[in-house]
Scaffold this motif. Structure first.
Motif, PDB file in Angstrom:
ATOM      1  N   LYS A 115     -47.677  13.915  85.174  1.00 53.43           N
ATOM      2  CA  LYS A 115     -46.816  13.866  86.354  1.00 53.43           C
ATOM      3  C   LYS A 115     -45.767  14.952  86.200  1.00 53.43           C
ATOM      4  O   LYS A 115     -44.766  14.764  85.518  1.00 53.43           O
ATOM      5  N   TYR A 116     -46.013  16.074  86.850  1.00 56.58           N
ATOM      6  CA  TYR A 116     -45.142  17.243  86.703  1.00 56.58           C
ATOM      7  C   TYR A 116     -44.061  17.337  87.765  1.00 56.58           C
ATOM      8  O   TYR A 116     -43.177  18.172  87.669  1.00 56.58           O
ATOM      9  N   ARG A 117     -44.134  16.518  88.808  1.00 58.89           N
ATOM     10  CA  ARG A 117     -43.159  16.596  89.891  1.00 58.89           C
ATOM     11  C   ARG A 117     -42.053  15.570  89.665  1.00 58.89           C
ATOM     12  O   ARG A 117     -42.323  14.393  89.466  1.00 58.89           O
ATOM     13  N   PHE A 118     -40.796  16.038  89.728  1.00 55.06           N
ATOM     14  CA  PHE A 118     -39.634  15.171  89.596  1.00 55.06           C
ATOM     15  C   PHE A 118     -38.998  14.992  90.966  1.00 55.06           C
ATOM     16  O   PHE A 118     -38.888  15.950  91.740  1.00 55.06           O
ATOM     17  N   VAL A 119     -38.566  13.777  91.250  1.00 60.90           N
ATOM     18  CA  VAL A 119     -37.886  13.458  92.501  1.00 60.90           C
ATOM     19  C   VAL A 119     -36.576  12.758  92.149  1.00 60.90           C
ATOM     20  O   VAL A 119     -36.544  11.888  91.278  1.00 60.90           O
ATOM     21  N   ARG A 120     -35.505  13.157  92.833  1.00 61.07           N
ATOM     22  CA  ARG A 120     -34.189  12.562  92.599  1.00 61.07           C
ATOM     23  C   ARG A 120     -33.725  11.852  93.871  1.00 61.07           C
ATOM     24  O   ARG A 120     -33.707  12.427  94.949  1.00 61.07           O
ATOM     25  N   ILE A 121     -33.347  10.583  93.705  1.00 59.35           N
ATOM     26  CA  ILE A 121     -32.759   9.790  94.789  1.00 59.35           C
ATOM     27  C   ILE A 121     -31.246   9.818  94.593  1.00 59.35           C
ATOM     28  O   ILE A 121     -30.752   9.515  93.499  1.00 59.35           O
ATOM     29  N   THR A 122     -30.530  10.196  95.636  1.00 58.77           N
ATOM     30  CA  THR A 122     -29.065  10.188  95.603  1.00 58.77           C
ATOM     31  C   THR A 122     -28.592   9.082  96.545  1.00 58.77           C
ATOM     32  O   THR A 122     -28.545   9.278  97.764  1.00 58.77           O
ATOM     33  N   PRO A 123     -28.272   7.912  95.998  1.00 60.74           N
ATOM     34  CA  PRO A 123     -27.917   6.787  96.863  1.00 60.74           C
ATOM     35  C   PRO A 123     -26.672   7.040  97.710  1.00 60.74           C
ATOM     36  O   PRO A 123     -25.644   7.466  97.197  1.00 60.74           O
ATOM     37  N   GLY A 124     -26.798   6.792  98.998  1.00 56.38           N
ATOM     38  CA  GLY A 124     -25.652   6.791  99.898  1.00 56.38           C
ATOM     39  C   GLY A 124     -25.056   5.399  99.968  1.00 56.38           C
ATOM     40  O   GLY A 124     -23.880   5.223 100.274  1.00 56.38           O
ATOM     41  N   SER A 125     -25.889   4.398  99.653  1.00 52.94           N
ATOM     42  CA  SER A 125     -25.406   3.020  99.568  1.00 52.94           C
ATOM     43  C   SER A 125     -26.095   2.345  98.391  1.00 52.94           C
ATOM     44  O   SER A 125     -27.250   2.639  98.075  1.00 52.94           O
ATOM     45  N   LEU A 126     -25.349   1.463  97.770  1.00 48.24           N
ATOM     46  CA  LEU A 126     -25.841   0.736  96.613  1.00 48.24           C
ATOM     47  C   LEU A 126     -25.297  -0.686  96.711  1.00 48.24           C
ATOM     48  O   LEU A 126     -24.093  -0.880  96.864  1.00 48.24           O
ATOM     49  N   SER A 127     -26.193  -1.663  96.653  1.00 43.41           N
ATOM     50  CA  SER A 127     -25.749  -3.050  96.753  1.00 43.41           C
ATOM     51  C   SER A 127     -26.587  -3.911  95.820  1.00 43.41           C
ATOM     52  O   SER A 127     -27.709  -3.556  95.462  1.00 43.41           O
ATOM     53  N   GLY A 128     -26.013  -5.030  95.445  1.00 43.74           N
ATOM     54  CA  GLY A 128     -26.736  -5.935  94.571  1.00 43.74           C
ATOM     55  C   GLY A 128     -26.201  -7.341  94.667  1.00 43.74           C
ATOM     56  O   GLY A 128     -25.066  -7.565  95.087  1.00 43.74           O
ATOM     57  N   ARG A 129     -27.060  -8.274  94.278  1.00 46.34           N
ATOM     58  CA  ARG A 129     -26.688  -9.682  94.267  1.00 46.34           C
ATOM     59  C   ARG A 129     -27.215 -10.334  92.994  1.00 46.34           C
ATOM     60  O   ARG A 129     -28.283  -9.978  92.505  1.00 46.34           O
ATOM     61  N   ARG A 130     -26.458 -11.284  92.508  1.00 47.68           N
ATOM     62  CA  ARG A 130     -26.875 -12.094  91.363  1.00 47.68           C
ATOM     63  C   ARG A 130     -26.968 -13.538  91.855  1.00 47.68           C
ATOM     64  O   ARG A 130     -26.068 -14.020  92.535  1.00 47.68           O
ATOM     65  N   PHE A 131     -28.067 -14.195  91.520  1.00 42.72           N
ATOM     66  CA  PHE A 131     -28.345 -15.548  91.989  1.00 42.72           C
ATOM     67  C   PHE A 131     -28.424 -16.497  90.801  1.00 42.72           C
ATOM     68  O   PHE A 131     -29.048 -16.165  89.794  1.00 42.72           O
ATOM     69  N   GLN A 132     -27.821 -17.652  90.920  1.00 43.11           N
ATOM     70  CA  GLN A 132     -28.003 -18.710  89.923  1.00 43.11           C
ATOM     71  C   GLN A 132     -29.293 -19.453  90.277  1.00 43.11           C
ATOM     72  O   GLN A 132     -29.484 -19.853  91.416  1.00 43.11           O
ATOM     73  N   ARG A 133     -30.179 -19.605  89.293  1.00 47.01           N
ATOM     74  CA  ARG A 133     -31.436 -20.307  89.516  1.00 47.01           C
ATOM     75  C   ARG A 133     -31.225 -21.808  89.274  1.00 47.01           C
ATOM     76  O   ARG A 133     -30.551 -22.197  88.334  1.00 47.01           O
ATOM     77  N   ALA A 134     -31.797 -22.609  90.136  1.00 45.48           N
ATOM     78  CA  ALA A 134     -31.690 -24.053  90.031  1.00 45.48           C
ATOM     79  C   ALA A 134     -32.822 -24.670  90.848  1.00 45.48           C
ATOM     80  O   ALA A 134     -33.420 -23.979  91.692  1.00 45.48           O
TER      81      ALA A 134
END
Length: 140
Positions: A115-134
């Protein structure tokens, strides 16, 4: 915290980058002509961008038509789960100096392909969530 969904916490941008740096397998979603494609990729996150390697094909062709992508990575333990989503432009790296720098990163194919091709993602938005499992609450 969202009501009615158990314990769900929004992650800070710093927490999102920490989780991105700690992992190496995610999914990239592209969209061209109203058709959405999702591809699993292994990646490297440096704290401000996401780098992946690929071969010429669908992903690269679609990025020349629409550079906007969504990237998602998630994980879980017995007690919690989390998800991080980055959205922004993805560009194939073309300059030799940038290719050499990308090639020095700890990013190697998971399958025996070149795999010789490199791709770069430059995030304009970044979000995340953490969930408690039950267990699921009673429905009736």
């Amino acid at each position: 915290m969202w009501q009615g969904e158990g314990e769900v916490a929004e992650l800070s941008e710093s927490q999102c980058w920490d989780l991105l740096r700690e992992n190496e397998l995610g999914r990239i979603a592209t969209s061209v002509g109203g058709v959405v494609d999702i591809f699993p990729i292994n990646y490297y996150a440096d704290g401000s961008t996401i780098l992946f390697r690929t071969t010429p094909g669908t992903k690269l062709v679609e990025l020349t038509t629409n550079e906007e992508v969504a990237f998602e990575v998630d994980g879980h333990t017995d007690v919690e789960a989390w998800s991080v989503i980055a959205k922004g432009p993805a560009h194939a790296i073309e300059r030799q100096s940038e290719i050499a720098a990308a090639d020095a990163m700890p990013l190697h194919p998971w399958i025996p392909t070149l795999k010789y091709r490199f791709v770069r993602i430059t995030p304009g938005s970044l979000s995340g969530r953490r969930f408690q499992r039950a267990p699921e609450p009673d429905r009736y």
